[in-house]
Scaffold this motif. Structure first.
Motif, mmCIF file in Angstrom:
data_model
loop_
_atom_site.group_PDB
_atom_site.id
_atom_site.type_symbol
_atom_site.label_atom_id
_atom_site.label_comp_id
_atom_site.label_asym_id
_atom_site.label_seq_id
_atom_site.Cartn_x
_atom_site.Cartn_y
_atom_site.Cartn_z
ATOM 1 N N ALA A 188 -74.602 -24.084 -13.631
ATOM 2 C CA ALA A 188 -74.189 -25.266 -14.380
ATOM 3 C C ALA A 188 -74.722 -25.197 -15.802
ATOM 4 C CB ALA A 188 -74.704 -26.530 -13.702
ATOM 5 N N PRO A 189 -73.928 -25.588 -16.798
ATOM 6 C CA PRO A 189 -74.447 -25.664 -18.164
ATOM 7 C C PRO A 189 -75.554 -26.714 -18.243
ATOM 8 C CG PRO A 189 -72.032 -25.800 -18.123
ATOM 9 C CD PRO A 189 -72.509 -25.976 -16.717
ATOM 10 N N GLY A 190 -76.445 -26.561 -19.203
ATOM 11 C CA GLY A 190 -77.487 -27.544 -19.396
ATOM 12 C C GLY A 190 -76.938 -28.794 -20.051
ATOM 13 N N PRO A 191 -77.704 -29.884 -20.029
ATOM 14 C CA PRO A 191 -77.240 -31.143 -20.625
ATOM 15 C C PRO A 191 -76.858 -31.032 -22.094
ATOM 16 C CG PRO A 191 -79.141 -31.531 -19.231
ATOM 17 C CD PRO A 191 -78.983 -30.053 -19.333
ATOM 18 N N LEU A 192 -77.595 -30.214 -22.864
ATOM 19 C CA LEU A 192 -77.250 -30.074 -24.280
ATOM 20 C C LEU A 192 -75.897 -29.406 -24.459
ATOM 21 C CD1 LEU A 192 -80.648 -28.963 -25.860
ATOM 22 C CD2 LEU A 192 -79.627 -31.239 -25.842
ATOM 23 N N ALA A 193 -75.623 -28.380 -23.648
ATOM 24 C CA ALA A 193 -74.333 -27.701 -23.723
ATOM 25 C C ALA A 193 -73.204 -28.637 -23.316
ATOM 26 C CB ALA A 193 -74.350 -26.458 -22.838
ATOM 27 N N LEU A 194 -73.432 -29.440 -22.291
ATOM 28 C CA LEU A 194 -72.418 -30.394 -21.841
ATOM 29 C C LEU A 194 -72.136 -31.429 -22.922
ATOM 30 C CD1 LEU A 194 -73.784 -30.910 -18.228
ATOM 31 C CD2 LEU A 194 -71.648 -29.741 -18.820
ATOM 32 N N LEU A 195 -73.194 -31.868 -23.589
ATOM 33 C CA LEU A 195 -73.035 -32.868 -24.642
ATOM 34 C C LEU A 195 -72.248 -32.287 -25.822
ATOM 35 C CD1 LEU A 195 -74.052 -35.828 -25.082
ATOM 36 C CD2 LEU A 195 -75.883 -34.833 -26.445
ATOM 37 N N ALA A 196 -72.596 -31.065 -26.213
ATOM 38 C CA ALA A 196 -71.901 -30.427 -27.329
ATOM 39 C C ALA A 196 -70.433 -30.182 -26.979
ATOM 40 C CB ALA A 196 -72.588 -29.114 -27.681
ATOM 41 N N ALA A 197 -70.164 -29.735 -25.761
ATOM 42 C CA ALA A 197 -68.781 -29.496 -25.351
ATOM 43 C C ALA A 197 -67.974 -30.785 -25.375
ATOM 44 C CB ALA A 197 -68.761 -28.872 -23.961
ATOM 45 N N THR A 198 -68.597 -31.873 -24.970
ATOM 46 C CA THR A 198 -67.917 -33.168 -24.994
ATOM 47 C C THR A 198 -67.597 -33.581 -26.426
ATOM 48 O OG1 THR A 198 -69.064 -33.839 -22.970
ATOM 49 C CG2 THR A 198 -68.123 -35.589 -24.315
ATOM 50 N N ARG A 199 -68.545 -33.374 -27.331
ATOM 51 C CA ARG A 199 -68.311 -33.696 -28.741
ATOM 52 C C ARG A 199 -67.136 -32.895 -29.305
ATOM 53 N NH1 ARG A 199 -69.031 -37.781 -31.926
ATOM 54 N NH2 ARG A 199 -66.807 -37.420 -32.028
ATOM 55 N N LEU A 200 -67.129 -31.601 -29.024
ATOM 56 C CA LEU A 200 -66.075 -30.736 -29.542
ATOM 57 C C LEU A 200 -64.716 -31.107 -28.947
ATOM 58 C CD1 LEU A 200 -67.965 -27.331 -29.470
ATOM 59 C CD2 LEU A 200 -67.169 -28.531 -31.504
ATOM 60 N N ALA A 201 -64.692 -31.368 -27.641
ATOM 61 C CA ALA A 201 -63.428 -31.733 -27.001
ATOM 62 C C ALA A 201 -62.897 -33.039 -27.561
ATOM 63 C CB ALA A 201 -63.620 -31.832 -25.487
ATOM 64 N N PHE A 202 -63.783 -33.996 -27.787
ATOM 65 C CA PHE A 202 -63.360 -35.283 -28.337
ATOM 66 C C PHE A 202 -62.792 -35.115 -29.744
ATOM 67 C CE2 PHE A 202 -64.086 -39.310 -30.557
ATOM 68 C CZ PHE A 202 -63.489 -40.199 -29.678
ATOM 69 N N ASP A 203 -63.327 -34.162 -30.490
ATOM 70 C CA ASP A 203 -62.876 -33.925 -31.859
ATOM 71 C C ASP A 203 -61.623 -33.059 -31.927
ATOM 72 O OD1 ASP A 203 -64.909 -35.467 -32.865
ATOM 73 O OD2 ASP A 203 -66.226 -33.774 -33.316
ATOM 74 N N GLY A 204 -61.113 -32.652 -30.770
ATOM 75 C CA GLY A 204 -59.886 -31.861 -30.755
ATOM 76 C C GLY A 204 -60.089 -30.372 -30.957
ATOM 77 N N ALA A 205 -61.281 -29.863 -30.673
ATOM 78 C CA ALA A 205 -61.539 -28.433 -30.809
ATOM 79 C C ALA A 205 -60.702 -27.652 -29.802
ATOM 80 C CB ALA A 205 -63.027 -28.148 -30.599
ATOM 81 N N SER A 206 -60.561 -26.367 -30.045
ATOM 82 C CA SER A 206 -59.790 -25.526 -29.139
ATOM 83 C C SER A 206 -60.522 -25.357 -27.815
ATOM 84 C CB SER A 206 -59.564 -24.149 -29.767
ATOM 85 O OG SER A 206 -60.793 -23.439 -29.845
ATOM 86 N N ARG A 207 -59.770 -24.968 -26.773
ATOM 87 C CA ARG A 207 -60.384 -24.742 -25.465
ATOM 88 C C ARG A 207 -61.458 -23.666 -25.559
ATOM 89 N NH1 ARG A 207 -57.821 -25.831 -20.844
ATOM 90 N NH2 ARG A 207 -57.269 -27.704 -22.018
ATOM 91 N N GLY A 208 -61.212 -22.644 -26.369
ATOM 92 C CA GLY A 208 -62.194 -21.577 -26.519
ATOM 93 C C GLY A 208 -63.498 -22.073 -27.120
ATOM 94 N N GLU A 209 -63.423 -22.967 -28.100
ATOM 95 C CA GLU A 209 -64.632 -23.504 -28.722
ATOM 96 C C GLU A 209 -65.426 -24.342 -27.727
ATOM 97 O OE1 GLU A 209 -63.870 -24.348 -33.346
ATOM 98 O OE2 GLU A 209 -62.315 -25.216 -32.046
ATOM 99 N N VAL A 210 -64.726 -25.109 -26.894
ATOM 100 C CA VAL A 210 -65.406 -25.918 -25.888
ATOM 101 C C VAL A 210 -66.093 -25.022 -24.861
ATOM 102 C CG1 VAL A 210 -65.112 -27.654 -24.087
ATOM 103 C CG2 VAL A 210 -63.825 -27.851 -26.229
ATOM 104 N N VAL A 211 -65.396 -23.972 -24.439
ATOM 105 C CA VAL A 211 -65.969 -23.027 -23.477
ATOM 106 C C VAL A 211 -67.192 -22.337 -24.081
ATOM 107 C CG1 VAL A 211 -65.567 -20.853 -22.249
ATOM 108 C CG2 VAL A 211 -63.844 -22.663 -22.191
ATOM 109 N N GLU A 212 -67.115 -21.989 -25.348
ATOM 110 C CA GLU A 212 -68.257 -21.348 -26.011
ATOM 111 C C GLU A 212 -69.471 -22.262 -25.990
ATOM 112 O OE1 GLU A 212 -69.448 -19.281 -30.300
ATOM 113 O OE2 GLU A 212 -67.433 -20.098 -29.972
#
Length: 260
Positions: A188-212
């Motif tokens: 499982a990703p850590g809480p910081l990674a989950l938080l960053a992925a959520t921020r990027l997804a909300f901002d409309g980042a690409s799927r690849g950026e969210v996965v990164e």
């Protein structure tokens, strides 16, 4: 760092609820809750002073929501923060979601479930397609979104699929919580990674950026992401399997100079 960023970022899965309630000591300055199964509530060691923040995982269906909520409400030493329930009717996920919504409304109407207790619903991962959620999964999510309930997602999910699920939740303005599992097929990703992925997804980042973001180990880069605090509205928290994991999160943040 703003208080909403760190508040209840991580809850700790309690393996033995009969142990003395030293959760505050274990969590350090991260004010998370102790996650226990509803069947373990009678064994929960309650503090002599103060209140113990508790998150409850409901092991049954919609009909079992009111019981543990009422148990907590009758004990002044307990502060119930959230209830987590998983849909179990795989043939009718949307109908099952509607039954959960009705049970929540009934429990709130009877006073067993306080209005400020968050209810999160897990939609089984067995009904997900290889690249994203199926129509049945999305229909269940639509019911939860309409009732303004939270979504519980398994954090230990293939990163591309987890990114798709987070996208679906955010499209419906539905907050989500990252559930933990000791028998997960992937880490499982850590809480910081989950938080960053959520921020990027909300901002409309690409799927690849969210996965990164979900797969990076660079905590400093995650903390440097613009608008990270705002993602706390959509990622309501993450379950960690042990107090040691929570302590490690707190130590990492302190090493990076984050005031908890």
């Amino acid at each position: 760092m703003p208080a909403p960023w760190t508040h209840a970022l991580a809850d700790t899965v309690v393996s033995d609820p009969a142990l003395p309630p030293s959760y505050d000591e274990r969590l350090g300055s991260l004010p998370g809750a102790a996650l226990v199964a509803d069947t373990d509530l009678p064994r929960l060691a309650l503090p002599q002073e103060g209140r113990l923040a508790v998150a409850v995982a409901v092991t049954g269906g919609a009909g079992q929501l009111a019981g543990p909520a009422g148990w907590c409400a009758r004990r002044p030493q307990v502060r119930l923060t959230r209830l987590a329930v998983t849909l179990r009717d795989l043939d009718d996920l949307a109908g099952n979601a509607r039954r959960v919504v009705a049970a929540v409304d009934a429990a709130r109407g009877e006073g067993a479930l306080a209005d400020d207790v968050v209810v999160q619903v897990g939609v089984p991962a067995g009904d997900l397609g290889p690249t994203g959620p199926t129509a049945a999964w999305l229909a269940a999510l639509d019911e939860l979104a309409a009732a303004e309930l939270g979504l519980l997602l398994p954090a230990a999910t293939e990163p591309g699929l987890l990114a798709a699920l987070v996208d679906a939740a955010l499209d419906r303005e539905t907050p989500w919580h990252a559930g933990g599992s000791t028998a997960a097929p992937v880490p499982a990703p850590g809480p910081l990674a989950l938080l960053a992925a959520t921020r990027l997804a909300f901002d409309g980042a690409s799927r690849g950026e969210v996965v990164e973001a979900l797969t990076t180990a660079d905590a400093a880069a995650l903390l440097g992401l613009d608008g990270l605090a705002g993602a706390r509205r959509w990622l309501t928290g993450a379950d960690l399997a042990s107090p040691a994991e929570v302590e490690a999160l707190g130590a990492a943040l302190r090493d990076l100079g984050v005031a908890l």
